[in-house]
Design a protein around this motif. Structure first.
Motif, PDB file in Angstrom:
ATOM      1  N   GLN A   1       0.827  -1.207   0.000  1.00 18.61           N
ATOM      2  CA  GLN A   1       0.000   0.000   0.000  1.00 18.61           C
ATOM      3  C   GLN A   1       0.861   1.257   0.000  1.00 18.61           C
ATOM      4  O   GLN A   1       0.562   2.227  -0.691  1.00 18.61           O
ATOM      5  CB  GLN A   1      -0.915  -0.015   1.229  1.00 18.61           C
ATOM      6  CG  GLN A   1      -1.899   1.151   1.267  1.00 18.61           C
ATOM      7  CD  GLN A   1      -2.754   1.119   2.519  1.00 18.61           C
ATOM      8  OE1 GLN A   1      -2.389   0.480   3.487  1.00 18.61           O
ATOM      9  NE2 GLN A   1      -3.880   1.787   2.481  1.00 18.61           N
ATOM     10  N   ARG A   2       1.922   1.234   0.805  1.00 12.66           N
ATOM     11  CA  ARG A   2       2.815   2.391   0.802  1.00 12.66           C
ATOM     12  C   ARG A   2       3.428   2.616  -0.563  1.00 12.66           C
ATOM     13  O   ARG A   2       3.508   3.748  -1.060  1.00 12.66           O
ATOM     14  CB  ARG A   2       3.909   2.177   1.858  1.00 12.66           C
ATOM     15  CG  ARG A   2       5.010   3.221   1.856  1.00 12.66           C
ATOM     16  CD  ARG A   2       5.871   3.108   3.096  1.00 12.66           C
ATOM     17  NE  ARG A   2       6.342   1.776   3.345  1.00 12.66           N
ATOM     18  CZ  ARG A   2       7.391   1.213   2.726  1.00 12.66           C
ATOM     19  NH1 ARG A   2       8.073   1.898   1.817  1.00 12.66           N
ATOM     20  NH2 ARG A   2       7.778  -0.020   3.025  1.00 12.66           N
ATOM     21  N   GLU A   3       3.876   1.535  -1.207  1.00 16.76           N
ATOM     22  CA  GLU A   3       4.459   1.660  -2.537  1.00 16.76           C
ATOM     23  C   GLU A   3       3.429   2.175  -3.534  1.00 16.76           C
ATOM     24  O   GLU A   3       3.723   3.049  -4.360  1.00 16.76           O
ATOM     25  CB  GLU A   3       5.006   0.291  -2.978  1.00 16.76           C
ATOM     26  CG  GLU A   3       5.642   0.296  -4.359  1.00 16.76           C
ATOM     27  CD  GLU A   3       6.881   1.175  -4.428  1.00 16.76           C
ATOM     28  OE1 GLU A   3       7.206   1.673  -5.512  1.00 16.76           O
ATOM     29  OE2 GLU A   3       7.524   1.370  -3.369  1.00 16.76           O
ATOM     30  N   ILE A   4       2.195   1.630  -3.437  1.00 18.52           N
ATOM     31  CA  ILE A   4       1.131   2.061  -4.360  1.00 18.52           C
ATOM     32  C   ILE A   4       0.807   3.533  -4.142  1.00 18.52           C
ATOM     33  O   ILE A   4       0.654   4.310  -5.094  1.00 18.52           O
ATOM     34  CB  ILE A   4      -0.122   1.180  -4.164  1.00 18.52           C
ATOM     35  CG1 ILE A   4       0.161  -0.266  -4.630  1.00 18.52           C
ATOM     36  CG2 ILE A   4      -1.308   1.739  -4.929  1.00 18.52           C
ATOM     37  CD1 ILE A   4       0.440  -0.400  -6.106  1.00 18.52           C
ATOM     38  N   LEU A   5       0.673   3.940  -2.848  1.00 15.11           N
ATOM     39  CA  LEU A   5       0.335   5.334  -2.568  1.00 15.11           C
ATOM     40  C   LEU A   5       1.440   6.281  -3.020  1.00 15.11           C
ATOM     41  O   LEU A   5       1.167   7.361  -3.556  1.00 15.11           O
ATOM     42  CB  LEU A   5       0.074   5.505  -1.069  1.00 15.11           C
ATOM     43  CG  LEU A   5      -1.175   4.807  -0.525  1.00 15.11           C
ATOM     44  CD1 LEU A   5      -1.271   4.990   0.983  1.00 15.11           C
ATOM     45  CD2 LEU A   5      -2.431   5.354  -1.193  1.00 15.11           C
ATOM     46  N   ASP A   6       2.694   5.884  -2.782  1.00 12.93           N
ATOM     47  CA  ASP A   6       3.795   6.722  -3.265  1.00 12.93           C
ATOM     48  C   ASP A   6       3.771   6.840  -4.782  1.00 12.93           C
ATOM     49  O   ASP A   6       3.978   7.931  -5.346  1.00 12.93           O
ATOM     50  CB  ASP A   6       5.135   6.118  -2.823  1.00 12.93           C
ATOM     51  CG  ASP A   6       5.321   6.209  -1.321  1.00 12.93           C
ATOM     52  OD1 ASP A   6       4.590   6.998  -0.696  1.00 12.93           O
ATOM     53  OD2 ASP A   6       6.184   5.498  -0.790  1.00 12.93           O
ATOM     54  N   LEU A   7       3.516   5.700  -5.456  1.00 13.51           N
ATOM     55  CA  LEU A   7       3.474   5.725  -6.919  1.00 13.51           C
ATOM     56  C   LEU A   7       2.308   6.572  -7.403  1.00 13.51           C
ATOM     57  O   LEU A   7       2.448   7.344  -8.362  1.00 13.51           O
ATOM     58  CB  LEU A   7       3.367   4.280  -7.441  1.00 13.51           C
ATOM     59  CG  LEU A   7       3.390   4.113  -8.970  1.00 13.51           C
ATOM     60  CD1 LEU A   7       4.627   4.773  -9.573  1.00 13.51           C
ATOM     61  CD2 LEU A   7       3.334   2.641  -9.341  1.00 13.51           C
ATOM     62  N   GLU A   8       1.157   6.440  -6.759  1.00 10.95           N
ATOM     63  CA  GLU A   8      -0.003   7.250  -7.160  1.00 10.95           C
ATOM     64  C   GLU A   8       0.267   8.733  -6.913  1.00 10.95           C
ATOM     65  O   GLU A   8      -0.130   9.583  -7.719  1.00 10.95           O
ATOM     66  CB  GLU A   8      -1.234   6.803  -6.388  1.00 10.95           C
ATOM     67  CG  GLU A   8      -1.782   5.464  -6.855  1.00 10.95           C
ATOM     68  CD  GLU A   8      -3.023   5.068  -6.075  1.00 10.95           C
ATOM     69  OE1 GLU A   8      -3.216   5.621  -4.979  1.00 10.95           O
ATOM     70  OE2 GLU A   8      -3.787   4.236  -6.568  1.00 10.95           O
ATOM     71  N   ALA A   9       0.907   9.049  -5.784  1.00  7.66           N
ATOM     72  CA  ALA A   9       1.236  10.451  -5.527  1.00  7.66           C
ATOM     73  C   ALA A   9       2.199  10.983  -6.586  1.00  7.66           C
ATOM     74  O   ALA A   9       2.067  12.120  -7.061  1.00  7.66           O
ATOM     75  CB  ALA A   9       1.845  10.590  -4.119  1.00  7.66           C
ATOM     76  N   TRP A  10       3.186  10.153  -6.936  1.00  6.55           N
ATOM     77  CA  TRP A  10       4.130  10.568  -7.977  1.00  6.55           C
ATOM     78  C   TRP A  10       3.408  10.780  -9.298  1.00  6.55           C
ATOM     79  O   TRP A  10       3.651  11.766 -10.008  1.00  6.55           O
ATOM     80  CB  TRP A  10       5.209   9.490  -8.108  1.00  6.55           C
ATOM     81  CG  TRP A  10       6.246   9.816  -9.153  1.00  6.55           C
ATOM     82  CD1 TRP A  10       7.316  10.612  -9.014  1.00  6.55           C
ATOM     83  CD2 TRP A  10       6.281   9.321 -10.505  1.00  6.55           C
ATOM     84  NE1 TRP A  10       8.039  10.672 -10.181  1.00  6.55           N
ATOM     85  CE2 TRP A  10       7.427   9.878 -11.124  1.00  6.55           C
ATOM     86  CE3 TRP A  10       5.463   8.472 -11.237  1.00  6.55           C
ATOM     87  CZ2 TRP A  10       7.751   9.607 -12.453  1.00  6.55           C
ATOM     88  CZ3 TRP A  10       5.794   8.197 -12.559  1.00  6.55           C
ATOM     89  CH2 TRP A  10       6.936   8.760 -13.156  1.00  6.55           C
ATOM     90  N   ILE A  11       2.491   9.855  -9.650  1.00  4.98           N
ATOM     91  CA  ILE A  11       1.705   9.999 -10.894  1.00  4.98           C
ATOM     92  C   ILE A  11       0.831  11.248 -10.815  1.00  4.98           C
ATOM     93  O   ILE A  11       0.683  11.984 -11.806  1.00  4.98           O
ATOM     94  CB  ILE A  11       0.870   8.729 -11.134  1.00  4.98           C
ATOM     95  CG1 ILE A  11       1.788   7.544 -11.446  1.00  4.98           C
ATOM     96  CG2 ILE A  11      -0.122   8.939 -12.272  1.00  4.98           C
ATOM     97  CD1 ILE A  11       1.064   6.218 -11.587  1.00  4.98           C
ATOM     98  N   GLN A  12       0.269  11.509  -9.612  1.00  2.00           N
ATOM     99  CA  GLN A  12      -0.586  12.673  -9.483  1.00  2.00           C
ATOM    100  C   GLN A  12       0.217  13.959  -9.664  1.00  2.00           C
ATOM    101  O   GLN A  12      -0.256  14.911 -10.314  1.00  2.00           O
ATOM    102  CB  GLN A  12      -1.256  12.667  -8.088  1.00  2.00           C
ATOM    103  CG  GLN A  12      -2.219  13.816  -7.841  1.00  2.00           C
ATOM    104  CD  GLN A  12      -3.406  13.768  -8.772  1.00  2.00           C
ATOM    105  OE1 GLN A  12      -3.796  12.703  -9.227  1.00  2.00           O
ATOM    106  NE2 GLN A  12      -3.975  14.921  -9.065  1.00  2.00           N
ATOM    107  N   GLU A  13       1.419  14.001  -9.106  1.00  2.00           N
ATOM    108  CA  GLU A  13       2.261  15.175  -9.313  1.00  2.00           C
ATOM    109  C   GLU A  13       2.564  15.368 -10.793  1.00  2.00           C
ATOM    110  O   GLU A  13       2.506  16.495 -11.319  1.00  2.00           O
ATOM    111  CB  GLU A  13       3.559  15.010  -8.522  1.00  2.00           C
ATOM    112  CG  GLU A  13       3.368  15.021  -7.014  1.00  2.00           C
ATOM    113  CD  GLU A  13       4.657  14.732  -6.288  1.00  2.00           C
ATOM    114  OE1 GLU A  13       5.672  14.493  -6.990  1.00  2.00           O
ATOM    115  OE2 GLU A  13       4.668  14.741  -5.039  1.00  2.00           O
TER     116      GLU A  13
END
Length: 2019
Positions: free
Chosen positions: A1690-1702
């Motif tokens: 989940q942490r990896e997914i959330l970090d990746l989603e945040a990076w994609i969102q940026e």
């Protein structure tokens, strides 16, 4: 390393004494040496004596024994026995009484015998040595005791933590000191003599355990005395350790070893005890951690809840704001904003509300899972409250919508209302003008009817006009409504409204003026008519006032007065009418008329004045007659009113007299209180009635004094009422006294009943025989019993108050048998209850100690048996792996053995203590101790044997393995050295060889250390295993050969290395060093000035680190310089000289770096100190500001409480100031220290701050002290005023008593006189209060002069009141004695005589009546009452003495009678004292006898009661033991009385024998019961342990049960995993407990215990529970691992989603550039962004997908959720790629668009440049014309290039137009159209220029065909260009005619930025300026031609053809000719 130290056979202590023998001789040196040694020995003996004396006092202090001289005080042996009892806790034989030598020897023998029993070896020491006071042997004995009982068993923790070992005496204590002082500077404890001289060792011991007590760093080795004094003082004051040594005893060359050890061991015992108290802290920490975690979760929920509720409240407030726009368009905009709120802002908050509900549920479930009470939020933060708030938000939202829509409707209605207002205003203006003409006429008439008719007509006109007012107001209301509704055209509406109101006011003014004239006329005629009517009324009233009737009783008088009042009211009304008439007429007389009527006058003034005068005279005569009759009626009513009041008072007095005579006094407290309350109300009523009656009597006396009718009747009635009232007062006082006495008696009986009930309940609780069956139950009973005892002790105050209440009863109730019996019964019950409570407490204490001892012994015995079996299985193996397992198990077992050794010692100490206090089960306790010691010793021997065998086997195997490993290691290094042969001789090869040899040197050092270790191991193993010696030596020789070979190879490579590359290495190091030096200089040279403390600390730390780095390079610098100087020395080669210069520069740079670092360090240090100072200064400023704020408040106290409160606040404030003075002083010191530094860069700033702080600090302190002094003075003033108020109130109360004149009544004069004397004594006793107040006031005025005026005034007033009171009391006493002195004397004598006769009759003690103890107590109380009465009679006799002297003067004839009476009374009174004293002594003796008899009977009853309870099993032996001393005391007292020969001696002896027999039976019964209890203890203990084990496993199982909800986050999952690991370890460790229980269960089953079956079932259940627990641990671990992986994903997914969102935010940007350059920049940046995003994103998404796939393949429980995460991430990634493609396309299109705009701008600039380059001059001659012609040809060529650019713009526009629409499409068209006409205009100007050029040759121009053709072409071109210009002008006309200026700032700026029209207009102007007028007249036709050439038609005009154009050619020719 063995366990001999924990065996129970103590090692013998070797005691050596004697002195060294010296060689005999007569030389001086030998004599000096001998004397010196003797002096040292004596000095050491004195130190030991002093130390041992203090040590003895420290241990015997609790017994109250103090040793002064050690040698003398120990001689009797008693002190020695006490000392041994205190040290061992055992009970020694009682010392022999007596002080003879034989007694002393016997006592000392007892002590030495005990020491021998304790295995203490005493050599050459006997009892006679101690008794004789042998100093050395006495000290030796004490040292042996200290060594055995204080130092022997010192337990030492090894530093490595491996185990705890016990050493013998001195070695163990020395090792402990070395371990505790290790690491301390200047401390090296090697012995107990010289190592302690400087005192640092003592301070280090204290600092090691309590660093808060000693600052060790401040101690100096050069100050030994101060160090010793500090350590001894701290140990005594803060640790409670007696100071056994003095600093001068230790600060010698060789301190006494025994004294130092004696003192040091006290440190050891104290700190060992402190260490054991840290266990509870760890348990508490765990509980707090769990609570803190729960609190964090709750705090998070409450914060989210508070945020959401705050948002809701803020939103509701915004929605409730009704500030709306004042236009339709504005309201519509607000509606649009409200719609955005609903769709954008509100939905996320709704989601957040739902998440809060989920979060609350999650918190509650988690707390339930953790065995915590579920969290329920506060009422204001519950989910229901959130829902309610959300509902309110919905309502506010709905209301907002309605308000906006209503406002829109309101604005529309306002427009309609404004139109209606204009229509109505016009109608009102017309009507008002017509009515103004109507009211301007006057026609009234000449009499009253005519005037009234004119008035009615005028009223009709007014009615019509006033009725029209509503219509006018309607117009006003419409205008007001428009104004209130804020109508946009309010000014015009208000102006129109003001005009209508102005016309209306003018009409009203005209109407009022006419009305005034008409009213004046009507008023004068009414005045004439009113005068006639009033004169008739006056005549009628005059006849009625002439009556002579005044009434014959009160009612008749009241009737006449009422009638007269009516007449007076008529007269008053008539007077008002007369006054009104005259007032109205006066206006006509004076001629005062309003200005509005002008010259109009209604009548003549003289006529009105005559009629008014007649009316006034008639009314004045009528008024005088009415006053005369009112006076006569009032006099008659006063008489009859007094008579009626007296009758009513008489009737009330009779009723009260009957009530006061009632015999009812109540039958209980409520009824008595009710009657007393009614009586007090009656008294209040009597007091109120007394004042009323007095007022009535005064009124009667006044009437009599005024000679009113019936004066004689009034006086007689007054006298009668006074007598009746005095009788009523006396009866009321008597009844009140009876009621109070009855109430006290009822209260006393109720309190007795309540006390009896409480005592019965407490006795029942104390008689409970339950003493518990285990430790927990006994502890619970103890706590309950302690609370019970505390309650019983506190109840003593209640019983005392009950006695006090009984003493306050009246004599009859106090002496009644009921009262005395109740009190005696309560006292007996309470004493019995105290004894029962003490007995039960002792029984509980004994039971608890025994249970604790047996429990501990059972646990240890079971543990020892289990460990024996464990040791039996620990056999050494030949396999190293198995041997390591066995050794590891054995090491763990030794740790456990060490811990249990302490438990054995504790159990033994407890058993010894119980035996020393004669515990009932002492024998059994001793047996358990012996069994436990024997088992423990067996276990210790087995441990020693197993340790030796395991260590030998382990060392042998380890040696073989290490030999093999070392041989392989040496071979590897040999191969490594051989591999260096392949390396070359270049610099790289040499460097590589050097690195390998360096590593080799390090490894060879380690190999050499291992070889030495193996040599030692080999020698040790040869001694242990001689059969393996040859094999061991062979292995060692093999290793030595390999080592020798390796060493030779290393030396060979080292010689090779030294031959090469030394210079190359130097140059390389020199380059590296110079690079580092340059970088470091750059770093140091930076001038960073810190702005705050954190930055200053950071910079200084970095600078310090840089210093360490520089120091690290110092060695390298020295090496480089040394080698370089050596190389360059004597060299003349250029390279070497250059190297020498380089070294010189390097040395300069190095020195410069040192200097730079020092300068920078000084600067940073000053900056840091400045920042610290400024931080502290800011804190001090805040502190001083708060102090100044407090001091600025100046409250003046208004009371004592207020003043005390203010003083307390001020004192607390001063205390806080003093507490903060340290901080301010520290700041000041820091400031001074900074100022003392030289060249500090902020010296001025620091000085200012220091001065400011000092000034404010001193000012605040002075103000605070002044304020406190002021408040204390005000407090004293308030105290003084309070005392004065109290005294003034007291004086006022006593003044009322003094003013009471009831003494005039001669009845009961004696009692009144006695009361008066008591009153006088009270006055005299309180006079001291006035003096105290006066002194206090004088002192206060002297200290505070500002209080002088108010204080002195108040004191003077108070003194005056006191003097007045004294004078009143004195006068009252004189008046009382004035006529009654003889009566008082005689009555007092009679009362005293009667009292003495009665007392004489009571003096004889009746033997028959005084039989019981109660009778004796009653008689004693009677004696005490009689003594108090004698004191009172004594005072009466003293008063009689004074009366006798006065009476002698008044009655000389009766002098003998008075003297005789007084003398007789005095003689009789004196004779009464001695008999009364004898009677009291006799009663006391009888009470003692009766009390003893009762005690014997009570003891017998107690023994019988306890014997019965013991047989039923409800009594503890401790209770019996506790009661034994009381029984023995009773028996002793009885025997003493028997020996004195009392009459009942035989009866007492029988009672004693019976009592002792009962006690023997009770003790035998208790012993039988104890044996039965011991039989059932073992099984209950096992079952209790089993229940605890089941409970523990149940708790763990509950924790390990699967949870429905997972952890909150990854951190929580990690914490859960760590917690689970702890639980797993606890479960694994609990296996030992299960096995222990199993072993004990098997022992019980094997012994065929009665509970065997039950124990077997419980053991099976325990085994099953433990197996289940292990399975649950494994399942819980797997579940937690899944959760942890899930959260990691989940942490990896959330970090990746945040990076994609940026990245998505960047890709979604709408910024396409403001111009062409900006667009190019954005395009390039986005290309780089897209490339980077695609590379990183592809890798991260692939890794996430791989992680997801692995979890799904493993069958994760949340596979569905994980798959959703994967899909979500992939979708987001695909969306991002699509967005990047879209933005790339948008940037490409924007690039083309901005490029087009840039090209247009460039084209227009070039065209404008060409326009400006066309010259005005056409040339003056042919040469200049030719030049211009050539320039024009060049200009035409440039135009062709520009024309190509224009066509390019046109093509670009055609390409862009299909892709755009709207504003951008229009912009492209405008730019294109702007560029094209400008180009055409440029062509037109060019042709005009050509025309100018043709002017030069116009005179030579001929109309030839060729010329005509040229002109035709020119004209045609001109026409075409003109048509284009016209078309452009027509296209710009809509822009010029448009009135649109933009709806916003942006739109207006866009219109301003359109410069095409202005630029084209300027070009056209310039073109027209150059065209001739004829050309300008043809502009339209030419423009049409140009339009036709471009394929477009101009509107409204036909397009000419070519033939038509040729027809107009002649006209063009004319124009050309003109040119």
């Amino acid at each position: 390393n063995n366990f001999k130290g924990i065996h129970w056979e103590p090692d013998p202590a070797q005691i050596t004494d004697g002195e060294d023998d010296f060689e005999s001789g007569n030389s001086t040196s030998k004599l000096f040496e001998r004397s010196r040694i003797k002096a040292l020995a004596e000095e050491r003996e004195n130190v030991q004596k002093k130390t041992f004396t203090k040590w003895l006092n420290a241990h015997l202090n609790q017994d109250g024994i103090k040793i002064d001289d050690l040698y003398i005080d120990l001689r009797d042996g008693k002190t020695l026995l006490k000392l041994l009892e205190a040290l061992t806790g055992e009970r020694l034989p009682r010392p022999t009484k007596g002080k003879m030598r034989i007694h002393c020897l016997e006592n000392v023998d007892k002590a030495l015998g005990f020491l021998t029993e304790q295995c203490v070896h005493l050599e050459n020491l006997g009892a006679h040595d101690i008794v004789d006071g042998n100093g050395r042997l006495t000290l030796g004995l004490l040292w042996t005791v200290i060594l055995r009982f204080q130092i022997q068993d010192v337990v030492v923790d090894r530093p490595d933590g491996a185990m705890t070992e016990t050493r013998q005496a001195k070695d163990a204590l020395l090792l402990w000191c070395q371990m505790k002082t290790a690491g301390y500077n200047n401390v090296n404890v090697r012995n107990f003599t010289t190592s302690w001289r400087d005192g640092l060792a003592f301070n280090a011991l204290i600092h090691k355990h309590r660093p808060d007590l000693i600052d060790y760093n401040t101690l100096s080795k050069a100050q030994p005395v101060e160090n010793l004094q500090n350590a001894f003082q701290v140990a005594e004051d803060r640790l409670g350790l007696a100071q056994l040594l003095d600093p001068e005893d230790v600060n010698v060359e060789h301190p006494d070893e025994k004294s130092v050890m004696t003192y040091v061991v006290t440190y050891y015992h104290y700190f060992s005890k402190v260490k054991e108290e840290t266990v509870q802290a760890k348990r508490l920490k765990k509980v707090l951690a769990e609570a803190e975690h729960s609190d964090d979760l709750i705090a998070q929920y409450e914060k989210l809840t508070s945020d959401l509720l705050d948002w809701i409240e803020q939103t509701i407030e915004l929605l409730n704001d009704r500030t709306l726009a004042n236009s339709v368009s504005g309201v519509q905009a607000q509606l649009q904003s409200f719609s955005n709120y609903r769709t954008v802002e509100k939905p996320p908050k709704f989601t957040e509300k739902g998440n809060l509900e989920i979060q609350l549920f999650t918190i509650q479930q988690k707390m339930r899972a953790n065995n915590q009470r579920p969290y329920f939020p506060k009422e204001e933060k519950m989910v229901s409250e959130i829902n309610k708030a959300w509902e309110r938000l919905e309502k506010a939202e709905h209301a907002r919508e309605i308000a906006l829509r209503d406002e829109l409707i309101r604005q529309e209605k306002l427009e309609q209302l404004a139109a209606r207002f204009d229509r109505k205003a016009g109608m009102r203006e017309t009507w008002l003008a017509e009515n103004q003409r109507l009211v301007s006429q006057d026609n009234f008439g000449h009499d009253l009817p005519a005037v009234e008719a004119a008035t009615k007509k005028h009223e009709a006109i007014e009615t019509d006009i006033f009725a029209y007012e509503e219509r006018v107001n309607a117009v006003v209301r419409v205008a007001a409504e428009l104004e209130s509704e804020n109508y946009r055209d309010t000014d015009r509406i208000l102006a129109r409204k003001d005009n209508v109101l102005r016309l209306w006011e003018q009409l009203l003014d005209l109407l009022r003026a006419r009305r005034m004239r008409l009213d004046l006329t009507l008023q004068v005629h009414k005045i004439y008519q009113e005068i006639l009517y009033v004169l008739d009324w006056i005549e009628e009233l005059t006849q009625r006032l002439q009556s002579e009737e005044y009434g014959r009783h009160l009612m008749g008088v009241d009737d006449l007065i009422e009638k007269h009042a009516l007449l007076e009211s008529d007269i008053q009304v008539l007077g008002d009418r007369v006054q009104a008439i005259c007032t109205a007429a006066q206006a006509f007389i004076d001629g005062e008329f309003p200005d509005e009527i002008g010259d109009y006058r209604p009548t003549e003034p003289g006529e009105v004045e005559e009629r008014s005068l007649i009316l006034r005279e008639a009314y004045e005569q009528l008024r005088l007659r009415a006053i005369e009759r009112q006076d006569r009626l009032d006099e008659s009513r006063a008489l009859w009113m007094f008579m009626w009041e007296m009758e009513e008072a008489e009737q009330w007095v009779k009723e009260m007299d009957q009530l006061m005579s009632s015999p009812d006094l109540g039958h209980d407290i409520p009824s008595a209180q009710l009657l007393l309350g009614k009586h007090r109300a009656t008294e209040d009523e009597i007091s109120a009635r007394r004042n009323l009656l007095q007022e009535q009597i005064v009124k009667g006396e006044q009437l009599a004094a005024e000679n009113n009718m019936g004066s004689d009747d009034i006086l007689s009635r007054i006298e009668y009422m006074n007598g009746q009232w005095d009788q009523l007062v006396d009866r009321a006082a008597a009844r009140k006294a009876r009621l109070l006495q009855a109430l006290d008696y009822h209260r006393f009986l109720a309190d007795c009943d309540e006390t009896d009930a409480w005592l019965a309940e407490m006795q029942r609780l104390c008689e409970n025989d339950d003493t518990g069956n285990n430790e927990q139950s006994v502890q619970s009973l103890q706590r309950k019993h302690e609370d019970l005892q505390e309650e019983i002790r506190n109840y003593k105050a209640e019983i005392d108050s009950l006695h006090s209440l009984a003493d306050g009863l009246n004599e009859a109730d106090r002496d009644s048998p009921t009262t005395k019996q109740r009190l005696e019964s309560i006292d007996d019950k309470y004493e019995k209850l105290l004894k029962q409570a003490a007995t039960r407490k002792q029984r509980l204490d004994d039971a608890l100690a025994m249970h604790r001892l047996f429990n501990g012994a059972d646990q240890l015995e079971a543990w020892i048996r289990e460990k024996k079996r464990l040791l039996a299985s620990m056999l050494p193996s030949e396999e190293i792996e198995e041997l390591e397992v066995v050794k590891h198990r054995f090491d763990g077992f030794e740790q456990e053995l060490k811990a249990n050794a302490e438990r054995v010692a504790e159990i033994d100490d407890t058993g010894n203590h119980l035996q020393s206090v004669n515990h009932p089960n002492s024998e059994e306790i001793r047996e358990r101790q012996d069994d436990l010691k024997a088992q423990w010793n067996e276990l210790a021997d087995l441990v020693d044997d197993r340790r030796d065998r395991i260590n030998n086997a382990y060392d042998y195997n380890t040696y073989n393995i290490e030999c093999r490993e070392t041989a392989n290691w040496i071979k590897e290094k040999c191969q490594l050295v051989e591999s260096t042969d392949e390396l070359g001789n270049d610099l790289g090869g040499i460097m590589q060889l050097q690195r390998r040899l360096q590593h080799l040197n390090t490894d060879m050092a380690a190999i050499e250390a291992r070889l030495q270790h193996l040599d030692e191991q080999c020698e040790k193993l040869e001694n242990v295993r001689p059969d393996e010696a040859e094999k061991l030596r062979a292995e060692r020789d093999k290793l030595k050969d390999l080592w020798k070979e390796l060493s030779e190879m290393r030396e060979e490579r080292r010689e090779r290395l030294e031959e090469s590359s030394e210079l190359q290495k130097f140059l390389q190091d020199l380059d590296h060093f110079q690079i580092w030096l340059s970088n470091t200089q750059t770093t140091v040279a930076t001038e960073d000035i810190p702005k705050d403390l954190a930055e200053a600390e950071k910079l200084l730390t970095q600078h310090q680190n840089l210093k360490q780095e520089i120091k690290g390079y110092e060695e390298e610098f020295a090496s480089l310089m040394s080698y370089g100087r050596r190389v360059t020395e004597g060299q003349t080669d250029a390279q070497y000289m250059f190297l020498s210069q380089r070294l010189n520069a390097l040395e300069e740079d190095w020195n410069a770096l040192q200097h730079m670092w020092d300068v920078k360090h000084t600067q940073l240090s000053q900056s840091l100190s400045l920042q610290i100072f400024m931080r502290d200064a800011v804190q001090c400023d805040v502190l001083l500001s708060s102090q100044e704020n407090f001091l600025s408040k100046q409250d003046t106290p208004t009371s004592v409480e207020h003043a005390e409160l203010l003083i307390k606040q001020c004192e607390n404030f001063i205390t806080s100031m003093k507490a903060n003075d340290d901080k301010l002083a520290t700041l000041d010191d820091n400031g001074q220290r900074l100022l003392s530094e030289e060249e500090h860069f902020a010296k001025e700033k620091i000085q200012q701050k220091v001065d400011s702080i000092r000034r404010r600090r001193s000012s605040n302190l002075e103000r605070a002290e002044e304020r406190l002094a002021q408040l204390r003075a005000l407090l004293r003033l308030q105290h003084l005023r309070q005392d004065m108020d109290d005294l003034a109130e007291w004086i006022e109360d006593r003044r009322l008593v003094a003013e009471d004149e009831s003494f005039k009544d001669s009845k009961n004069i004696t009692s009144r006189y006695n009361r008066h004397k008591t009153f006088e004594r009270e006055i005299e006793a309180n006079k001291e209060r006035l003096e105290t107040i006066r002194k206090t006031a004088e002192q206060l005025v002297a200290e505070q002069p500002e209080f002088a005026e108010p204080v002195q005034t108040e004191v003077s007033e108070l003194a005056a009141k006191w003097a007045e009171l004294e004078e009143q009391v004195k006068q009252k006493g004189e008046k009382l004695l004035e006529a009654n002195r003889e009566t008082i004397f005689n009555n007092t004598a009679q009362d005293v005589n009667v009292w003495m006769e009665k007392l004489i009759s009571q003096m004889v003690v009746d033997e028959e009546e005084v039989v019981t103890l109660t009778d004796v107590d009653i008689c004693l109380k009677g004696i005490e009452d009689q003594e108090r009465q004698m004191e009172e009679r004594q005072r009466q006799l003293e008063d009689m003495t004074e009366h006798k002297e006065k009476l002698k003067e008044q009655h000389p004839d009766k002098e003998e009678v008075f003297e005789k009476t007084h003398l007789s009374l005095q003689q009789t009174f004196v004779k009464l004292r001695d008999p009364m004293s004898k009677k009291k002594d006799e009663l006391v003796r009888r009470k003692r006898i009766q009390q003893l008899f009762r005690d014997i009977e009570d003891e017998k009853m107690w023994a019988e009661e306890k014997l019965a309870l013991t047989r039923s099993g409800d009594v503890l032996s401790a209770e019996v033991d506790n009661h034994r001393p009381r029984m023995e005391d009773t028996v002793a007292q009885a025997k003493e009385l028997i020996s004195q020969g009392v009459p009942q001696a035989e009866q007492y002896q029988r009672g004693i024998d019976d009592l002792l027999d009962l006690w023997r039976q009770l003790e035998d019964t208790l012993k039988d019961r104890e044996h039965r209890l011991e039989d059932s203890e073992s099984d209950q203990q096992w079952l209790e342990d089993a229940r605890e084990a089941e409970t523990w496993m149940g708790e763990q199982e509950l924790y390990l049960m699967p949870e429905e909800t997972r952890a909150r986050d990854e951190q929580a999952a990690n914490n859960a995993m760590k917690k689970h690991e702890q639980v797993e370890r606890a479960v694994e460790a609990y296996a030992d407990e299960i096995r222990n229980l199993g072993g004990r269960a098997r022992d019980l089953i094997d012994a065929e215990h009665p509970e065997s079956e039950r124990i077997a079932q419980a053991q099976n259940r325990l085994d099953r529970l433990y197996a289940t627990l292990k399975e649950l641990c494994a399942e819980k671990r797997a579940w937690l691992q899944e959760q942890l992986k899930l959260y990691q994903l989940q942490r990896e997914i959330l970090d990746l989603e945040a990076w994609i969102q940026e990245r998505t935010i960047v890709a979604q940007s709408n910024d396409l550039g403001k111009d062409f350059d900006h667009c190019v920049l954005l395009r390039e940046r986005f290309r780089e962004f897209a490339k980077e995003t695609e590379a990183i994103g592809t890798e991260r998404v692939a890794a996430a997908n791989q992680f997801v796939d692995s979890l799904i393949d493993q069958g994760h429980r949340s596979s569905a959720e994980i798959a959703e995460w994967k899909d979500r991430v992939n979708e987001a990634w695909a969306d991002l790629l699509e967005l990047m493609d879209t933005r790339t396309q948008l940037l490409t299109a924007a690039h083309a668009f901005h490029r087009f705009l840039s090209d247009c701008h460039d084209v227009l600039d070039r065209i404008e440049e060409k326009e400006l380059s066309i010259p005005e001059d056409v040339g003056k001659d042919a040469k200049s014309a030719d030049a211009y012609t050539r320039k024009h040809a060049t200009f035409e060529h440039d135009l062709k290039t520009l024309e190509a650019a224009v066509h390019g713009v046109e093509r670009d526009a055609d390409d862009l137009l299909p892709a755009y629409s709207g504003d951008k499409e229009q912009l492209i068209r405008d730019k294109r159209d702007e560029a094209l006409p400008t180009g055409a205009g440029l062509h037109l100007m060019m042709h005009a220029e050509m025309a100018k050029r043709g002017k030069m040759n116009s005179h030579d121009l001929e109309m030839t065909p060729s010329n005509a053709t040229v002109i035709f072409k020119w004209v045609y071109q001109f026409a075409r260009d003109a048509a284009v210009a016209e078309g452009w002008l027509l296209a710009q006309e809509p822009h010029l005619n448009s009135r649109h200026v933009g709806d916003s700032l942006e739109e207006t700026l866009a219109l301003i930025r359109q410069k095409a029209f202005r630029r084209s207009r300027s070009a056209s102007k310039r073109c027209n300026a150059r065209l001739p007028s004829s050309c300008a007249s043809r502009t339209n036709q030419e423009a049409r031609a140009a339009a036709r050439s471009r394929g477009r038609r101009l509107p409204g005009r036909p397009q000419p053809t070519c033939s038509e154009f040729q027809q107009v050619l002649p006209q063009q020719m004319i124009a050309a000719t003109l040119l």
